[in-house]
Write an enzyme that holds these catalytic residues in place. Sequence first.
Site, PDB file in Angstrom:
ATOM      1  N   THR A   1      -0.411 -10.753  20.907  1.00 59.64           N
ATOM      2  CA  THR A   1       0.452  -9.255  21.500  1.00 59.64           C
ATOM      3  C   THR A   1      -0.353  -8.738  21.993  1.00 59.64           C
ATOM      4  OG1 THR A   1       0.075  -8.724  19.394  1.00 59.64           O
ATOM      5  CG2 THR A   1       2.491  -9.058  18.993  1.00 59.64           C
TER       6      THR A   1
ATOM      7  N   GLY B   1       3.289  -6.759  26.426  1.00 59.95           N
ATOM      8  CA  GLY B   1       4.455  -6.983  25.998  1.00 59.95           C
ATOM      9  C   GLY B   1       3.761  -8.699  24.681  1.00 59.95           C
TER      10      GLY B   1
ATOM     11  N   GLU C   1      -4.524  -9.219   4.217  1.00 66.50           N
ATOM     12  CA  GLU C   1      -4.758  -7.852   3.171  1.00 66.50           C
ATOM     13  C   GLU C   1      -5.088  -8.228   1.866  1.00 66.50           C
ATOM     14  OE1 GLU C   1      -3.269  -4.223   5.750  1.00 66.50           O
ATOM     15  OE2 GLU C   1      -2.016  -5.056   4.858  1.00 66.50           O
TER      16      GLU C   1
ATOM     17  N   ASP D   1       3.810  -5.268  12.591  1.00 68.28           N
ATOM     18  CA  ASP D   1       4.489  -5.649  11.198  1.00 68.28           C
ATOM     19  C   ASP D   1       5.997  -5.943  11.796  1.00 68.28           C
ATOM     20  OD1 ASP D   1       2.499  -5.396  10.256  1.00 68.28           O
ATOM     21  OD2 ASP D   1       2.437  -3.543   9.158  1.00 68.28           O
TER      22      ASP D   1
ATOM     23  N   ASP E   1       0.732   4.556   2.403  1.00 77.22           N
ATOM     24  CA  ASP E   1      -0.024   4.998   3.350  1.00 77.22           C
ATOM     25  C   ASP E   1      -0.344   6.747   3.523  1.00 77.22           C
ATOM     26  OD1 ASP E   1       0.125   2.695   5.046  1.00 77.22           O
ATOM     27  OD2 ASP E   1       1.203   2.504   5.759  1.00 77.22           O
TER      28      ASP E   1
ATOM     29  N   ASN F   1       0.419  -1.120   0.586  1.00 80.94           N
ATOM     30  CA  ASN F   1       0.360   0.159  -0.295  1.00 80.94           C
ATOM     31  C   ASN F   1       1.232   1.038  -0.175  1.00 80.94           C
ATOM     32  OD1 ASN F   1      -2.636  -1.456   0.010  1.00 80.94           O
ATOM     33  ND2 ASN F   1      -2.451  -1.373   2.517  1.00 80.94           N
TER      34      ASN F   1
ATOM     35  N   ASN G   1      -2.932 -10.003  17.642  1.00 84.59           N
ATOM     36  CA  ASN G   1      -3.479  -9.396  19.052  1.00 84.59           C
ATOM     37  C   ASN G   1      -4.503  -9.420  19.674  1.00 84.59           C
ATOM     38  OD1 ASN G   1      -5.678  -8.271  17.749  1.00 84.59           O
ATOM     39  ND2 ASN G   1      -4.204  -6.693  16.587  1.00 84.59           N
TER      40      ASN G   1
ATOM     41  N   ALA H   1       9.865   0.281  17.114  1.00 86.36           N
ATOM     42  CA  ALA H   1       8.862   0.310  16.096  1.00 86.36           C
ATOM     43  C   ALA H   1       8.033   1.572  16.036  1.00 86.36           C
ATOM     44  CB  ALA H   1       8.309  -0.501  15.124  1.00 86.36           C
TER      45      ALA H   1
END
Length: 281
Positions: free
Chosen positions: A194, A199, A132, A227, A12, A10, A173, A257
């Site tokens: 996640t 953590g 996706e 990611d 963004d 993609n 997640n 990140a």
Amino acid sequence: MKIAVLGSINLDLVASGAPLPRAGETVSGACLDRHPGGKGANQAFAAARLGGDVALFGRTGADGMADESLSLLRSLGADLRGVVADPDLATGVALIAVSPEGENQITVCSGANAAVIPPPLIGADALICQLEIPVATVAAAFDAFAGFAVANLAPAVPVPEALLARADLLVVNEPEAAFYGQALLRSPGLVAITLGARGAELWKMGRKIAEASPPSVAVVDTTGAGDVFVAALTVALVDGMTPQAALDFACAAGALATTRAGAQPSAPSRAEVNAVLEDRR
């Protein structure tokens, strides 16, 4: 270590600095940035930054956004021969709003990602997929692949039980873990969950085998942190780290990140992750 990533690509469009809008609300005062994105491209870029020899497979439009969406991967020398430019569909776009606290809202326009088909994956040690792109494409790729297969089950959509059974590593997640429920416990592979700022945990056959907390960092933007976690955990496990060491490595990478803006620009190098881990010892 050859890592194939089959997934979305993609561009963004990121509006940051304003509160996240509620339903029907307009907010102003945001700043606009453009970054390469898509879960597939993000994970490929992160894996390359962490030392992987990466090949990306996916689909863009034959438009100006395609070059922009692949620019950072191209700068790293990633193998992009498996990326097809579709003459009939647009490059995928993600519309992202980021609050001053670093939280985000994301709307994805799939474009060419919806037409990704399974490629030949000869010579790869690991395969990373996400959702996706069409689930049928991921399932077919897993069926044909003989190496270490990783599925990031995001966004949460129904998937065949056979896909869950084939995966060597599933990553979700907390909301995604709730969506898949008992199906995750039946998977014979590793399952990483996640937990945001708390953590992550690593499970196998319904038993927790490792847990890790992230280092304390100043959060700027959480976009793409998941990611980076997926890529880091894959790289670490394929490199032969123990489950606990791999989870520590992935949590540190994911936390780093969040300290920079953008899904791909925020991906840390292996040296940065190792330095954080060394400081925590």
